[in-house]
Design a protein around this motif. Structure first.
Motif, PDB file in Angstrom:
ATOM      1  N   VAL A 247       6.681   2.068   4.435  1.00 39.19           N
ATOM      2  CA  VAL A 247       6.770   0.510   4.247  1.00 39.19           C
ATOM      3  C   VAL A 247       5.479  -0.269   4.793  1.00 39.19           C
ATOM      4  O   VAL A 247       4.821  -0.957   4.245  1.00 39.19           O
ATOM      5  CB  VAL A 247       7.947  -0.182   4.883  1.00 39.19           C
ATOM      6  CG1 VAL A 247       8.017  -1.647   4.688  1.00 39.19           C
ATOM      7  CG2 VAL A 247       9.336   0.594   3.884  1.00 39.19           C
ATOM      8  N   PHE A 250       2.130   0.803   2.961  1.00 36.41           N
ATOM      9  CA  PHE A 250       1.911   0.146   1.502  1.00 36.41           C
ATOM     10  C   PHE A 250       1.719  -1.376   1.807  1.00 36.41           C
ATOM     11  O   PHE A 250       1.109  -1.918   0.900  1.00 36.41           O
ATOM     12  CB  PHE A 250       3.004   0.560   0.768  1.00 36.41           C
ATOM     13  CG  PHE A 250       2.649   1.885   0.053  1.00 36.41           C
ATOM     14  CD1 PHE A 250       2.048   1.803  -1.312  1.00 36.41           C
ATOM     15  CD2 PHE A 250       3.218   2.902   0.547  1.00 36.41           C
ATOM     16  CE1 PHE A 250       1.679   2.968  -1.734  1.00 36.41           C
ATOM     17  CE2 PHE A 250       3.064   4.123  -0.218  1.00 36.41           C
ATOM     18  CZ  PHE A 250       2.027   4.167  -1.516  1.00 36.41           C
ATOM     19  N   GLN A 251       2.025  -1.975   2.831  1.00 39.35           N
ATOM     20  CA  GLN A 251       1.785  -3.317   2.974  1.00 39.35           C
ATOM     21  C   GLN A 251       0.360  -3.558   3.494  1.00 39.35           C
ATOM     22  O   GLN A 251      -0.127  -4.610   3.171  1.00 39.35           O
ATOM     23  CB  GLN A 251       2.921  -3.674   4.206  1.00 39.35           C
ATOM     24  CG  GLN A 251       2.532  -5.270   4.673  1.00 39.35           C
ATOM     25  CD  GLN A 251       3.253  -6.355   3.597  1.00 39.35           C
ATOM     26  OE1 GLN A 251       3.838  -6.241   2.996  1.00 39.35           O
ATOM     27  NE2 GLN A 251       2.695  -7.555   3.887  1.00 39.35           N
ATOM     28  N   LYS A 253      -2.377  -1.586   3.538  1.00 35.39           N
ATOM     29  CA  LYS A 253      -3.693  -1.224   2.985  1.00 35.39           C
ATOM     30  C   LYS A 253      -4.007  -2.103   1.756  1.00 35.39           C
ATOM     31  O   LYS A 253      -3.228  -2.147   0.689  1.00 35.39           O
ATOM     32  CB  LYS A 253      -3.342   0.453   2.485  1.00 35.39           C
ATOM     33  CG  LYS A 253      -4.734   0.797   1.838  1.00 35.39           C
ATOM     34  CD  LYS A 253      -5.734   1.265   3.056  1.00 35.39           C
ATOM     35  CE  LYS A 253      -7.285   1.704   2.424  1.00 35.39           C
ATOM     36  NZ  LYS A 253      -8.144   0.984   2.318  1.00 35.39           N
TER      37      LYS A 253
END
Lengths: 254, 254
Positions: A247, A250-251, A253
């Motif tokens: 989680v 993906f937030q 980068k």
């Protein structure tokens, strides 16, 4: 092609040692098991020293033409070398990449850091996820499971060929990040920490994940620019560390 | 307190059957193993029929005062009942919740649906994550591993007591969602599918995750309002299904 039928053969004993952390460290090689992983190693032109294959291996024709030295092994030898209980009958002896020194010149991108993460399945999944999320590499701090443990290899699905795996002292790494003004984030199960949703995505950053039971070391928590929290909306006590890492990566980068 | 020292005892044989899917289905009970999980069951007042405890169990004093019927078992019986190789010596026989019928009256909230997800560790982690993300429940479609498999119980860490676990035909569930105008999302490894970041968070939705190797069934993919894709930025072929579910649930749930 050389044929080996005995588990007492000196070469086999040598390769068997690569299934231990000590053996891997000493020889700077590891044993890759199973067609899916070996195929990936062949495709990316990894530094394969030998292919070990049983004579009933299904995809024999697919590998017969490679120039890599091949050894035919018996089923008994295959079982002896295997980390799984029903091996497919193919192994690659692979040379490890040299451990990279992190400097300002090669620090670009996103980095995941493991502070005492212990479960090999979690670690492999985190490396695979770091790869998918577009990170540059994963830094293994002290107390984390070995990056080439057979179970790590299985769950990272070849991502060791795609991104950097580095062993380093995370306190020293934190200093390098600080000196170069690259944001470094910790993670903690603490509602007073900063919600991960407030952090803008960026090209360059470091993200530290802590031990499954105890979280990050305190001295390391104190070195970061911010420590992030994933708000728990239900009644679960916590998230699995690999899920939390997914989680967050993906937030963060861009 | 009753004491049982033999694995041939009729009660022990009966409880042992609860470690199989068939046994659980027939008796509508399951066996919970280990102090962490049993403690959670005690705290939430789950329907516990018996506590089975070895006489050297460490936290004996913590449970001695409960009104639940207790049976003292030998170490041999404990090992016989256990799914793990080094059991702690405590078990709870727990009654399952009745399977819920999904109707418009109880469909509120977020729902995760499993279409042929097979790995019990993945499934347990997904249930735990659904709990943490504030979802209402998880719907087990045909072909998914059993919701009370011992490995699922271990990795879901008590979340079966926090959120709904439902067995249902996902095609029928999809129809109920459609009739009630609740958004239903599929997931697929297809760059032409819709990026998950385009979907606004909502209070009510359904999210379907597919089989580890083959993804979702085609007929189910065709019933959704949109099928979501998590863009892979690196060279990994795919994400672990539990990681993908985690990223999607934390994005979708308002």
């Amino acid at each position: 092609m050389e044929k080996i039928n005995s588990t007492q053969n000196a070469k086999i004993k040598y390769w068997k040692k690569l299934q231990t952390k000590k053996g891997r460290k000493k020889e700077n090689k590891y044993l890759l098991e199973g067609w899916h992983l070996v195929k990936e190693a062949l495709m990316v032109d990894a530094k394969i020293e030998y292919l070990l294959v049983t004579n009933d291996f299904r995809y024999f024709d697919d590998i017969i033409n490679t120039e890599i030295e091949q050894v035919e092994i018996s089923s008994e030898v295959s079982l002896y070398l295997a980390d799984t209980s029903t091996p497919q009958g193919i192994y690659a002896v692979v040379k490890m990449e040299e451990n990279r020194q992190l400097t300002i010149d090669n620090l670009a991108g996103g980095w995941l850091m493991l502070d005492g993460v212990q479960d090999p399945g979690n670690i492999g999944t985190m490396v695979r996820t770091a790869d998918a999320a577009g990170l540059t590499g994963v830094i293994f701090g002290e107390g984390s499971a070995d990056s080439h443990h057979p179970k790590v290899l299985r769950s990272m699905q070849g991502s060791q060929f795609h991104i950097q795996l580095v062993n380093a002292d995370l306190m020293e790494v934190a200093t390098v990040f600080k000196e170069n003004h690259i944001p470094l984030y910790g993670s903690e199960l603490n509602e007073d920490a900063r919600s991960y949703r407030e952090i803008p995505a960026a090209a360059n950053f470091g993200l530290i994940m802590g031990n499954e039971g105890n979280g990050m070391r305190n001295d390391l928590l104190n070195t970061t620019d911010a420590n992030l929290y994933i708000p728990i909306k239900g009644r679960a006590e916590s998230l699995n560390v690999a899920i939390a890492a997914g989680v967050l990566m993906f937030q963060l980068k861009a």
